[in-house]
Design an enzyme around this catalytic site. Sequence first.
Site, mmCIF file in Angstrom:
data_model
loop_
_atom_site.group_PDB
_atom_site.id
_atom_site.type_symbol
_atom_site.label_atom_id
_atom_site.label_comp_id
_atom_site.label_asym_id
_atom_site.label_seq_id
_atom_site.Cartn_x
_atom_site.Cartn_y
_atom_site.Cartn_z
ATOM 1 N N LYS A 268 0.838 -1.201 0.000
ATOM 2 C CA LYS A 268 0.000 0.000 0.000
ATOM 3 C C LYS A 268 0.873 1.252 0.000
ATOM 4 C CE LYS A 268 -1.709 -1.506 3.764
ATOM 5 N NZ LYS A 268 -2.432 -1.833 5.008
ATOM 6 N N THR B 86 -7.690 9.575 8.578
ATOM 7 C CA THR B 86 -7.159 8.382 7.911
ATOM 8 C C THR B 86 -6.842 7.247 8.878
ATOM 9 O OG1 THR B 86 -4.915 9.303 8.054
ATOM 10 C CG2 THR B 86 -6.171 9.753 6.043
ATOM 11 N N GLY C 265 -7.012 4.010 10.712
ATOM 12 C CA GLY C 265 -7.719 2.752 10.494
ATOM 13 C C GLY C 265 -7.891 2.356 9.046
ATOM 14 N N THR C 266 -7.306 3.104 8.111
ATOM 15 C CA THR C 266 -7.486 2.751 6.700
ATOM 16 C C THR C 266 -6.868 1.389 6.367
ATOM 17 O OG1 THR C 266 -5.525 4.103 6.222
ATOM 18 C CG2 THR C 266 -7.683 5.104 5.810
ATOM 19 N N GLY C 267 -5.712 1.085 6.957
ATOM 20 C CA GLY C 267 -5.064 -0.197 6.674
ATOM 21 C C GLY C 267 -5.867 -1.370 7.193
ATOM 22 N N CYS C 268 -6.348 -1.265 8.439
ATOM 23 C CA CYS C 268 -7.186 -2.325 9.014
ATOM 24 C C CYS C 268 -8.438 -2.515 8.172
ATOM 25 C CB CYS C 268 -7.605 -1.963 10.437
ATOM 26 S SG CYS C 268 -6.255 -1.628 11.578
#
Length: 535
Positions: A207, A240, A242-245
Amino acid sequence: MASGVVILSNSLSFYQKRIVMSSRMQEKNGGASIPHVLSVAGSDSGAGAGIQADLKACAARGVYCSTVITSVTAQNTVGVQAVHAVPEDFVAQQLKSVLSDMQVDVVKTGMLPSVGVVKVLLQSLTEFSVRALVVDPVMVSTSGDVLAGPSILSTFREELLPMANIVTPNIKEASALLGGIRLETVADMRNAAELLHALGPRNVLVKGGDLPDSLDAVDIFFNGEHFYELRSSRIKTRNTHGTGCTLASCIAAELAKGSPMLTAVRVAKRYVETALEYSKDILIGNGIQGPFDHLLRLKSGSHSFHRKDAFNPSDLFLYAVTDSGMNKKWGRSTVDAVAAAIQGGATIVQLRDKDAGTKDFLETAKSCLAVCRSHGVPLLINDRVDVALASDADGVHVGQSDMPATVARTLLGPEKIIGVSCKTIEQAQQAWIGSADYIGCGGVYSTNTKANNPTIGLDGLKTVCSASKLPVVAIGGINASNAGTVMEMGVPNLKGVAIVSALFDRENVLAETKKLHALLMEASSSSSSSSSKIQ
């Protein structure tokens, strides 16, 4: 089978037996199974990331989510104030409780705070089989601090990643997993994806949200054979956290629903982009990084949410329009031509066949759809709404003399993609009013397939693009000699070019598509650089 007794062959796998047993139990109880994701992660008291984000993301995607909590944190929008790891034996008890009773389709991991917890998880996965394992290697904080020591990094590399169906590191996490290599460009990300794949996961998604000096949010997906560069708009917002989770949970949710891997990744990326855009101005907390709203679907209405979720304007980048006559000329089937175009980099396919009967066209559409779905590429049907409905294609493209967009929308519903051919500002306005998702603007240049079709030229294209409220793909006579010129204009709303003859009236569709894709990438980069200098 007498007396309702279930007989299971010894040749069946443990998971196959569970499926059969589950099916029998559901028939007995009159129930139906729903897709199920198990999140194994830490708890975020601020509810922006971790277990809380996973629960909300799965709920937004229509999937049941159970949880195993590995750590409890005291955190908010300012930062993490304290972390309490859950004892390993209690993590093991949670895993056994869920996996022994509930039919979990996909396990998604987040924060795994110790080598012991990783080993407990791996042991559970050998005892209780699931369809897929999604690993989000949460080991680097937003500030860049490494949260996992050398021992857990080693365990990730040697034991966890080889079990994963997909691993989803950001550039900091990818760097940590690969011994601290520098990741500063898209080329670096591609190299990292290849190196991570060599460690054993079936698929890798690196990412690039934190990639410096990038105007887009660029992610690199690698399945061991092909690289896919996934781009979306970079949303300017503080929200932003928590975007990865969320992205990893959405991938898990789509896999649980039966989607192919690349499709799951694409849908998850669209969902996160849509949620960020919707939530960019909300204010929760006083810190530098706030959470975003996962459940926008409940507030913005299902119609608008599904429309945005189903269609990504970036898919218009290299828009391949098939031509059955050209494919026959070169002795290949339309299905083979579509497969070659997708392998070469086509981002969306429009199936066009003016001469085929409905039955033959429908069969071709179904075969092409299978190819497109396996690669996560949308398939649109030219003109024929009936064929789009019968084949369950992703949408339809209509001309000015065809069915109005409003009628097509009524027939197809909110989730399908609708494109409309337009030459003028007025037609573009009507397409927007009619709930179209994009417009095809042209012909820009003269074309052999529509010899009597008046052209609008680059000036006409620029005029319509600047006035349109919808994303635009340029159509008509576009080939390797002029595609770069079109994309280098950098006008608002222009997202890509539609190609017919330059792909399908050629002997080698794969080679021609690769060439055009590379040309468009170079032109887009040039346009982006010019725009950034102007700003």
